[in-house]
Design a protein around this motif. Sequence first.
Motif, PDB file in Angstrom:
ATOM      1  N   PHE A   1       0.941  -1.226  -0.109  1.00  0.00           N
ATOM      2  CA  PHE A   1      -0.080   0.018  -0.034  1.00  0.00           C
ATOM      3  C   PHE A   1       0.918   1.319   0.107  1.00  0.00           C
ATOM      4  O   PHE A   1       1.955   1.003   0.270  1.00  0.00           O
ATOM      5  CB  PHE A   1      -0.965  -0.002   1.066  1.00  0.00           C
ATOM      6  N   THR A   2       0.412   2.239  -0.379  1.00  0.00           N
ATOM      7  CA  THR A   2       1.244   3.601  -0.432  1.00  0.00           C
ATOM      8  C   THR A   2       0.393   4.658   0.246  1.00  0.00           C
ATOM      9  O   THR A   2      -0.648   4.766   0.731  1.00  0.00           O
ATOM     10  CB  THR A   2       1.258   4.048  -1.899  1.00  0.00           C
ATOM     11  N   THR A   3       1.271   5.587   0.763  1.00  0.00           N
ATOM     12  CA  THR A   3       0.877   6.962   1.281  1.00  0.00           C
ATOM     13  C   THR A   3       1.534   7.874   0.305  1.00  0.00           C
ATOM     14  O   THR A   3       2.269   7.532  -0.657  1.00  0.00           O
ATOM     15  CB  THR A   3       1.230   6.987   2.794  1.00  0.00           C
ATOM     16  N   PRO A   4       1.149   9.363   0.877  1.00  0.00           N
ATOM     17  CA  PRO A   4       1.818  10.394   0.214  1.00  0.00           C
ATOM     18  C   PRO A   4       3.399  10.300  -0.030  1.00  0.00           C
ATOM     19  O   PRO A   4       3.883  10.526  -1.089  1.00  0.00           O
ATOM     20  CB  PRO A   4       1.525  11.573   0.578  1.00  0.00           C
ATOM     21  N   ARG A   5       3.815   9.584   1.005  1.00  0.00           N
ATOM     22  CA  ARG A   5       5.499   9.717   0.841  1.00  0.00           C
ATOM     23  C   ARG A   5       6.331   8.300   0.732  1.00  0.00           C
ATOM     24  O   ARG A   5       7.369   8.347   0.640  1.00  0.00           O
ATOM     25  CB  ARG A   5       6.174  10.237   2.170  1.00  0.00           C
ATOM     26  N   VAL A   6       5.394   7.143   1.082  1.00  0.00           N
ATOM     27  CA  VAL A   6       6.080   5.841   1.074  1.00  0.00           C
ATOM     28  C   VAL A   6       5.186   4.888   0.388  1.00  0.00           C
ATOM     29  O   VAL A   6       4.135   5.212   0.217  1.00  0.00           O
ATOM     30  CB  VAL A   6       6.478   5.556   2.577  1.00  0.00           C
ATOM     31  N   THR A   7       5.990   3.741   0.212  1.00  0.00           N
ATOM     32  CA  THR A   7       5.382   2.461  -0.151  1.00  0.00           C
ATOM     33  C   THR A   7       5.718   1.634   0.942  1.00  0.00           C
ATOM     34  O   THR A   7       6.826   1.317   1.391  1.00  0.00           O
ATOM     35  CB  THR A   7       5.828   1.952  -1.588  1.00  0.00           C
ATOM     36  N   ALA A   8       4.726   0.793   1.285  1.00  0.00           N
ATOM     37  CA  ALA A   8       4.834  -0.282   2.180  1.00  0.00           C
ATOM     38  C   ALA A   8       4.646  -1.821   1.449  1.00  0.00           C
ATOM     39  O   ALA A   8       3.792  -1.848   0.771  1.00  0.00           O
ATOM     40  CB  ALA A   8       3.592  -0.254   3.393  1.00  0.00           C
ATOM     41  N   GLU A   9       5.654  -2.512   1.609  1.00  0.00           N
ATOM     42  CA  GLU A   9       5.905  -3.710   0.785  1.00  0.00           C
ATOM     43  C   GLU A   9       5.833  -5.204   1.841  1.00  0.00           C
ATOM     44  O   GLU A   9       6.226  -4.866   2.865  1.00  0.00           O
ATOM     45  CB  GLU A   9       7.112  -3.852   0.194  1.00  0.00           C
ATOM     46  N   ARG A  10       4.917  -5.634   1.368  1.00  0.00           N
ATOM     47  CA  ARG A  10       4.692  -6.984   2.287  1.00  0.00           C
ATOM     48  C   ARG A  10       6.123  -7.819   2.544  1.00  0.00           C
ATOM     49  O   ARG A  10       6.861  -7.864   1.463  1.00  0.00           O
ATOM     50  CB  ARG A  10       3.754  -7.982   1.658  1.00  0.00           C
TER      51      ARG A  10
ATOM     52  N   THR B   1       3.050   8.047  12.047  1.00  0.00           N
ATOM     53  CA  THR B   1       1.901   8.600  11.828  1.00  0.00           C
ATOM     54  C   THR B   1       1.126   8.531  10.554  1.00  0.00           C
ATOM     55  O   THR B   1      -0.014   7.937  10.523  1.00  0.00           O
ATOM     56  CB  THR B   1       1.732  10.114  12.424  1.00  0.00           C
ATOM     57  N   GLU B   2       1.757   8.930   9.548  1.00  0.00           N
ATOM     58  CA  GLU B   2       1.246   8.841   8.246  1.00  0.00           C
ATOM     59  C   GLU B   2       1.137   7.259   7.806  1.00  0.00           C
ATOM     60  O   GLU B   2      -0.067   7.130   7.041  1.00  0.00           O
ATOM     61  CB  GLU B   2       2.124   9.492   7.253  1.00  0.00           C
ATOM     62  N   VAL B   3       1.835   6.335   7.962  1.00  0.00           N
ATOM     63  CA  VAL B   3       1.939   5.160   7.493  1.00  0.00           C
ATOM     64  C   VAL B   3       0.819   4.598   8.355  1.00  0.00           C
ATOM     65  O   VAL B   3      -0.015   3.571   8.070  1.00  0.00           O
ATOM     66  CB  VAL B   3       3.419   4.504   7.672  1.00  0.00           C
ATOM     67  N   ALA B   4       0.881   4.564   9.908  1.00  0.00           N
ATOM     68  CA  ALA B   4      -0.011   3.918  10.652  1.00  0.00           C
ATOM     69  C   ALA B   4      -1.511   4.384  10.160  1.00  0.00           C
ATOM     70  O   ALA B   4      -2.458   3.332  10.322  1.00  0.00           O
ATOM     71  CB  ALA B   4       0.334   4.334  12.126  1.00  0.00           C
ATOM     72  N   GLN B   5      -1.766   5.548   9.998  1.00  0.00           N
ATOM     73  CA  GLN B   5      -3.096   5.785   9.639  1.00  0.00           C
ATOM     74  C   GLN B   5      -3.460   5.117   8.433  1.00  0.00           C
ATOM     75  O   GLN B   5      -4.938   4.691   8.364  1.00  0.00           O
ATOM     76  CB  GLN B   5      -3.074   7.511   9.147  1.00  0.00           C
ATOM     77  N   VAL B   6      -2.776   5.224   7.311  1.00  0.00           N
ATOM     78  CA  VAL B   6      -3.258   4.302   6.199  1.00  0.00           C
ATOM     79  C   VAL B   6      -3.192   2.876   6.605  1.00  0.00           C
ATOM     80  O   VAL B   6      -4.365   2.157   6.129  1.00  0.00           O
ATOM     81  CB  VAL B   6      -2.412   4.712   5.033  1.00  0.00           C
ATOM     82  N   CYS B   7      -2.552   2.428   7.393  1.00  0.00           N
ATOM     83  CA  CYS B   7      -2.581   0.954   7.556  1.00  0.00           C
ATOM     84  C   CYS B   7      -3.741   0.596   8.346  1.00  0.00           C
ATOM     85  O   CYS B   7      -4.422  -0.457   8.055  1.00  0.00           O
ATOM     86  CB  CYS B   7      -1.236   0.431   8.511  1.00  0.00           C
TER      87      CYS B   7
END
Length: 202
Positions: free
Chosen positions: A23-32, A126-132
Amino acid sequence: MPLGNGEHGVDALSIAMAFPDDFTTPRVTAERLRLRHAESLHDMHANERHMAFIGGVRSETQTAEILRRGLAHWDEHGFGVWIVRTRDTERVAGRVLLRVMPVDGIDEIELGYSYDPEYWGRGLATEVAQVCMAEARGHFGFSRFVAVTNPANDASQHVLRKLGFVECGVIDQEDRPLTLFRHPDALGARPGDSATMRTSST
């Protein structure tokens, strides 16, 4: 053991609908988490500042076991650890996780995160946790989240409070005391309400 999320429990929901691998946020990509992330995981675990509040540095053998457990959690539940990579540089910044964690006899969903020191203070956690958390609600219908931190980790606790978590005492985990936080959805309380419970991060 009773499950804290959903009418049918964590496992049934995991089978019904898998969490997105990335999944992505404005600043990062989170990879399994994958086997290919072993080196990135080792680099995190070898960094004393990164690991200062989450149990200290880990050996290669310990890291291999943590990776094995992380991959198994994904296979069993359909969610787990994501490696967080910045979109502008594609460098690994840290990790975020959702995992099953027993608290007072109930399997809860733990939110966790850790980032390299150079990324501290930028709002990434905060940004990543909100999307997660939003993805978890949308895909699984999860409404209950817990988190634990080192009692001295003020920065991590600040992030949790910004996310709406409420401090709920101290628990023993991995032979060390950790401060327990619960999201208000798990308490039936508003963020401003006080909540204290008897109990037995990142």
